[in-house]
Design a protein around this motif. Structure first.
Motif, PDB file in Angstrom:
ATOM      1  N   GLU A 182      -8.817   1.750  -0.949  1.00  0.00           N
ATOM      2  CA  GLU A 182      -9.062   2.750   0.103  1.00  0.00           C
ATOM      3  C   GLU A 182      -7.932   3.769   0.212  1.00  0.00           C
ATOM      4  O   GLU A 182      -8.101   4.832   0.803  1.00  0.00           O
ATOM      5  N   SER A 183      -6.770   3.433  -0.370  1.00  0.00           N
ATOM      6  CA  SER A 183      -5.575   4.261  -0.163  1.00  0.00           C
ATOM      7  C   SER A 183      -5.166   5.107  -1.363  1.00  0.00           C
ATOM      8  O   SER A 183      -4.465   6.106  -1.206  1.00  0.00           O
ATOM      9  N   VAL A 184      -5.544   4.677  -2.575  1.00  0.00           N
ATOM     10  CA  VAL A 184      -5.187   5.459  -3.774  1.00  0.00           C
ATOM     11  C   VAL A 184      -6.456   5.817  -4.550  1.00  0.00           C
ATOM     12  O   VAL A 184      -7.459   5.120  -4.466  1.00  0.00           O
TER      13      VAL A 184
ATOM     14  N   ILE B 129      -2.710   1.604 -10.985  1.00  0.00           N
ATOM     15  CA  ILE B 129      -1.780   0.730 -10.260  1.00  0.00           C
ATOM     16  C   ILE B 129      -2.091  -0.711 -10.640  1.00  0.00           C
ATOM     17  O   ILE B 129      -3.260  -1.106 -10.690  1.00  0.00           O
ATOM     18  N   CYS B 130      -1.045  -1.504 -10.892  1.00  0.00           N
ATOM     19  CA  CYS B 130      -1.251  -2.936 -11.160  1.00  0.00           C
ATOM     20  C   CYS B 130      -0.506  -3.769 -10.128  1.00  0.00           C
ATOM     21  O   CYS B 130       0.661  -3.510  -9.837  1.00  0.00           O
ATOM     22  N   VAL B 131      -1.189  -4.755  -9.583  1.00  0.00           N
ATOM     23  CA  VAL B 131      -0.536  -5.758  -8.741  1.00  0.00           C
ATOM     24  C   VAL B 131      -0.147  -6.891  -9.674  1.00  0.00           C
ATOM     25  O   VAL B 131      -1.009  -7.572 -10.239  1.00  0.00           O
TER      26      VAL B 131
ATOM     27  N   ILE C 154       0.844  -1.208   0.000  1.00  0.00           N
ATOM     28  CA  ILE C 154       0.000   0.000   0.000  1.00  0.00           C
ATOM     29  C   ILE C 154       0.876   1.253   0.000  1.00  0.00           C
ATOM     30  O   ILE C 154       0.625   2.209  -0.746  1.00  0.00           O
ATOM     31  N   LYS C 155       1.918   1.226   0.810  1.00  0.00           N
ATOM     32  CA  LYS C 155       2.857   2.355   0.855  1.00  0.00           C
ATOM     33  C   LYS C 155       3.500   2.566  -0.522  1.00  0.00           C
ATOM     34  O   LYS C 155       3.634   3.699  -1.001  1.00  0.00           O
TER      35      LYS C 155
ATOM     36  N   GLU D 116       1.525   6.466  -7.119  1.00  0.00           N
ATOM     37  CA  GLU D 116       0.487   7.443  -7.451  1.00  0.00           C
ATOM     38  C   GLU D 116       1.072   8.859  -7.432  1.00  0.00           C
ATOM     39  O   GLU D 116       0.813   9.652  -8.342  1.00  0.00           O
ATOM     40  N   GLU D 117       1.884   9.153  -6.432  1.00  0.00           N
ATOM     41  CA  GLU D 117       2.528  10.474  -6.335  1.00  0.00           C
ATOM     42  C   GLU D 117       3.460  10.726  -7.523  1.00  0.00           C
ATOM     43  O   GLU D 117       3.644  11.862  -7.948  1.00  0.00           O
TER      44      GLU D 117
END
Length: 462
Positions: free
Chosen positions: A195-197, A172-174, A158-159, A165-166
């Protein structure tokens, strides 16, 4: 209004790379491209990964011509590629000028989405490619190389996603290259990312261990925006979950896929005899279609395991495979828990083999391990013991800067070196990526050109 999930079809790249070592030629793609464009896919993964290497090495194809040809048929569907960050499509780091030029030409030739990853999840190795993608006007997909270790957990990923993103990632791809992402963990990770990005979240996995379809269902429950799938004949095994199966699953969950299942079935029918052809030729080995749960135990990707078996056979030491598998986690720990994906999987695997067959740990050390410890591949995810590093490097100090910052610009020099062999910047980039493959290819092309001109002159009676 039903929630929508995007489908990315992988048959033109990762599916055939995983099952038939990227041997699907352009001639077998062209007849079905218009139909693929009508299917309703969000994107078609068609370039990058090992396609470049395979086109030049085995298929006698110009990878840039392949890209432009596919693009000419894709009027509605985005073309996606996989890029290894500072490694581009090769196995070493390239100077920034080469990375920038490659991305610029890839987009100019038809790429719409670039999935950018680094084997170590070192964001410093993603920055140049990410910036170049944005400047070229393409979609930059920041990528997480998924793995399991004492330093990798949901919060770590997540971090990392927040940093991506910044940096300007449009999504984003996992990327779960070994099929290690288990269903419950997958739900927690995708939910945490959503929830985070603020950007869309995509999931890519392989069926190697048999859990990917279950994990995809949990990802859908958690709100994933898109999934990578492969048309039935080229799905499962070491490939992706099946497009048709995931379509019906999503529909059953009340989710809009955007897909036309009748067109999907026609595409499947087209590829069915092609699959049979590869089974008969032996190129599609039934072993890659089976489930191998050993990756969950040893965290060894299928391709890496077959490479280790090959190395041990050459040494007449195949009976020592269990020892090598036990040694693997120790080498990985020594190197700070790198995710096992090209090129780190080959580095860890080869060193583990040497540690076993030479009768002493690090009695013989491959040059890639030394380069890794010098920092030439980037920053290790976990801590590397300084005593261990010194035992390998001696008094040599590791890099304090990004390795690419120590490299001189290379594009213009390569252009001069090739001279008239290069008819375009794309030719120069092919040469920089794979010099030993591209130069003979370009020479052969030049010879064919002169032969055709000579033939025309003779026919004209000049």
């Amino acid at each position: 209004m039903a929630r929508k999930i995007n489908f990315t079809e992988t048959v033109l790249r990762d599916a055939n790379q995983s099952l038939i070592a990227t041997r699907l030629p352009l001639t077998k793609m062209v007849p079905i491209l218009d139909k693929i464009d009508e299917a309703g896919y969000y994107s078609i993964e068609a370039w990058g990964g090992a396609t470049f290497d395979s086109c030049l090495r085995f298929l006698d194809e110009d990878p840039w011509v392949r890209l432009r040809t596919i693009k000419s048929h894709m009027k509605k569907t985005k073309i996606q590629m996989l890029l290894r960050g500072q490694n581009i499509l090769g196995y070493k780091h390239y100077p920034d000028d080469v990375v920038r030029k490659f991305v610029e030409r890839a987009v100019a030739n038809g790429v719409d989405i670039i999935r950018i990853f680094d084997a170590l999840n070192d964001v410093e190795n993603l920055k140049t490619a990410m910036k170049a993608t944005k400047e070229a006007g393409a979609h930059a997909q920041g990528t997480i190389s998924y793995t399991i270790s004492p330093v990798h957990d949901t919060q770590y990923f997540i971090k990392l996603a927040k940093v991506l993103e910044e940096m300007g990632s449009d999504s984003i791809c996992v990327k779960d290259m070994s099929g290690l992402l288990l269903p419950n963990t997958c739900y927690e990770l995708i939910k945490g990312l959503k929830e985070s990005v603020k950007v869309p979240v995509y999931l890519h996995s392989h069926c190697t261990t048999g859990v990917a379809p279950m994990s995809y269902i949990e990802a859908i429950r958690a709100g994933v925006d898109g999934i990578d799938t492969a048309i039935a004949p080229f799905s499962s095994g070491t490939s992706q979950p099946t497009t048709e199966s995931m379509y019906y699953t999503a529909v059953d969950m009340g989710i809009d896929t955007g897909l036309d299942i009748n067109v999907i079935n026609e595409i499947s029918e087209y590829f069915t005899p092609i699959k049979e052809e590869y089974i008969k030729s032996g190129l599609l080995d039934p072993k890659v279609m089976s489930v191998n749960t050993n990756a969950l135990k040893y965290q060894v990707p299928g391709g890496m395991l077959s490479n280790m078996i090959s190395q041990l056979k050459q040494q007449n030491a195949i009976n020592r495979l269990p020892e090598v598998l036990r040694e693997m986690p120790s080498v990985r720990k020594d190197l700070g828990y790198p995710p096992l994906v090209t090129p780190t999987s080959q580095i860890v695997g080869t060193q583990a083999v040497l540690n076993v067959i030479t009768g002493g740990r690090y009695k013989m050390v491959i040059k890639e391990v030394k380069a890794y410890l010098r920092g030439e591949y980037g920053k290790a995810p976990g801590k590397i013991d300084e005593n261990f590093r010194k035992s390998i490097l001696g008094d040599e100090e590791p890099l304090k800067v990004r390795y690419a910052d120590t490299l001189k610009p290379a594009f213009e020099d390569a252009k001069k070196e090739l001279g008239t062999l290069a008819q375009s910047d794309e030719d120069v980039l092919s040469y920089l990526s794979f010099p030993q493959l591209a130069k003979p290819f370009l020479e052969k092309r030049k010879q064919k050109f002169f032969q055709s001109v000579y033939k025309e002159v003779n026919v004209a009676g000049v």
